[in-house]
Design a protein around this motif. Structure first.
Motif, PDB file in Angstrom:
ATOM      1  N   GLU A  52    -101.712  31.838 -95.826  1.00  0.00           N
ATOM      2  CA  GLU A  52    -100.987  30.596 -95.576  1.00  0.00           C
ATOM      3  C   GLU A  52     -99.533  30.696 -96.043  1.00  0.00           C
ATOM      4  O   GLU A  52     -99.268  30.872 -97.226  1.00  0.00           O
ATOM      5  CB  GLU A  52    -101.680  29.432 -96.282  1.00  0.00           C
ATOM      6  N   ASP A 299    -106.172  22.231 -99.264  1.00  0.00           N
ATOM      7  CA  ASP A 299    -106.004  22.183 -97.807  1.00  0.00           C
ATOM      8  C   ASP A 299    -105.972  23.589 -97.210  1.00  0.00           C
ATOM      9  O   ASP A 299    -106.544  23.835 -96.132  1.00  0.00           O
ATOM     10  CB  ASP A 299    -104.722  21.433 -97.440  1.00  0.00           C
ATOM     11  N   LYS A 302    -109.464  25.025 -97.095  1.00  0.00           N
ATOM     12  CA  LYS A 302    -110.231  24.458 -95.983  1.00  0.00           C
ATOM     13  C   LYS A 302    -109.895  25.160 -94.677  1.00  0.00           C
ATOM     14  O   LYS A 302    -110.777  25.472 -93.869  1.00  0.00           O
ATOM     15  CB  LYS A 302    -109.938  22.957 -95.864  1.00  0.00           C
ATOM     16  N   LYS A 303    -108.607  25.429 -94.457  1.00  0.00           N
ATOM     17  CA  LYS A 303    -108.183  26.123 -93.241  1.00  0.00           C
ATOM     18  C   LYS A 303    -108.771  27.530 -93.179  1.00  0.00           C
ATOM     19  O   LYS A 303    -109.235  27.972 -92.128  1.00  0.00           O
ATOM     20  CB  LYS A 303    -106.654  26.205 -93.191  1.00  0.00           C
ATOM     21  N   ARG A 307    -111.406  28.757 -90.448  1.00  0.00           N
ATOM     22  CA  ARG A 307    -110.996  29.897 -89.619  1.00  0.00           C
ATOM     23  C   ARG A 307    -112.034  31.021 -89.679  1.00  0.00           C
ATOM     24  O   ARG A 307    -112.264  31.722 -88.703  1.00  0.00           O
ATOM     25  CB  ARG A 307    -109.645  30.397 -90.080  1.00  0.00           C
ATOM     26  N   LEU A 314    -110.240  25.975 -84.337  1.00  0.00           N
ATOM     27  CA  LEU A 314    -108.803  26.018 -84.655  1.00  0.00           C
ATOM     28  C   LEU A 314    -108.006  26.516 -83.442  1.00  0.00           C
ATOM     29  O   LEU A 314    -108.478  27.331 -82.702  1.00  0.00           O
ATOM     30  CB  LEU A 314    -108.583  26.938 -85.863  1.00  0.00           C
TER      31      LEU A 314
END
Length: 314
Positions: A52, A299, A302-303, A307, A314
């Motif tokens: 990220e 957050d 969670k992504k 994924r 997504l």
């Protein structure tokens, strides 16, 4: 160099949880689940920081490095502890014991230094925001992390070398589930008081020094935050420190209980059970606290999970 020819002991026996035979299988399941959760939690944090872009900041770089130190620390202790819980063979070689002690102290003290660095990072971010990008440049962050690891390795050697240059000529039963200083010193021959006191003082000075630096950082942070006029601004500033502060409190609370406990409370079984607090419980709680108390990281996790598990969403 460790002088092995000074000793007649070639291996040690880890007594571990032998005084609790009926609980060993329960302990194995419990500690295995905690260990797996610790590994997965820290690995997911590292993966989230790596994938990220929003987490490509000094604070999360230090957190990622902290996760590496935590994985390394638990790797030095927990696999051996779990194996001994389901095995009748509890011996560990002289050199194996020395290596375990070195990696335990090197990674454990690196963890303390990194917590101190993270406190300094929050101090600069809140008290000197205009200078943050300069003081916390990529080069500066790399230097702080490298210094923490090198300091941890040096301290690990400084603690381990004197212990394994002692003469061990008598009983070889270590009343613990890994190679710790106090039970090993009890097995050494001759007058070892100078070594025991020296190592004890050094360890306490390092822990206390790190704690005081963190305390100093948060003293300045609190003074700066209290000057912010809006309640929302104060809450936002404090929220960036909450997870780190909670981990520090838990880490040093367990450390103080274990290392500064009264002699009157000292018992072999008690030392073994207390050892769980810093070898399994603290590493288990750390990723939970950082994940739940930090919205940005939560957050991102969670992504990463979505994924990995449901890429079609997504």
């Amino acid at each position: 160099m460790l002088v092995q020819n000074q000793t007649t002991v070639t291996e040690f026996i880890l007594i571990g949880f032998s005084p609790f035979p009926r609980l060993q299988h329960l302990f194995f399941v419990l500690f295995l689940l905690m260990y797996l959760f610790t590994l997965l939690g820290n690995l997911f944090i590292m993966l989230a920081v790596w994938r990220e872009r929003s987490l490509h900041k000094p604070m999360y770089f230090f957190l990622c490095t902290l996760s590496i130190s935590e994985i390394s620390y638990t790797l030095a202790i927990n696999p051996r502890m779990l194996a001994d819980l389901v095995s009748t063979h509890h011996t560990i070689s002289f050199w194996g014991c020395a290596n375990q002690m070195f990696f335990t102290f090197a990674c454990g003290l690196t963890h303390c230094f990194l917590l101190t660095v993270m406190g300094y990072d929050r101090y600069v971010a809140i008290c000197h925001p205009l200078r943050y990008s300069v003081l916390m440049s990529s080069r500066g962050c790399a230097w702080l992390v490298t210094s923490s690891w090198l300091s941890g390795i040096v301290m690990g050697l400084v603690i381990t070398l004197p212990i394994f240059n002692l003469t061990f000529c008598g009983p070889n039963e270590i009343h613990h589930f890994f190679c710790q200083v106090p039970p090993l010193v009890k097995l050494a021959c001759g007058d070892v008081s100078a070594v025991a006191i020296g190592i004890g003082l050094l360890y306490i000075i390092v822990l206390l020094g790190c704690f005081l630096l963190i305390l100093l950082s948060y003293t300045f942070i609190a003074a700066t935050v209290l000057k912010i006029p809006s309640a929302e601004g104060r809450h936002k500033a404090f929220s960036t420190c909450a997870s780190h502060l909670i981990v520090v409190v838990i880490h040093y609370s367990f450390a103080s209980v274990v290392h500064l406990k009264s002699k009157a409370l000292e018992a072999l079984e008690g030392d073994t059970l207390m050892g769980i607090s810093y070898s399994a419980l603290t590493p288990f709680l750390s990723p939970i606290i950082f994940s739940l108390r930090n919205k940005e990281l939560k957050d991102a996790l969670k992504k990463v999970l979505l994924r990995s598990l449901c890429p079609s969403r997504l």
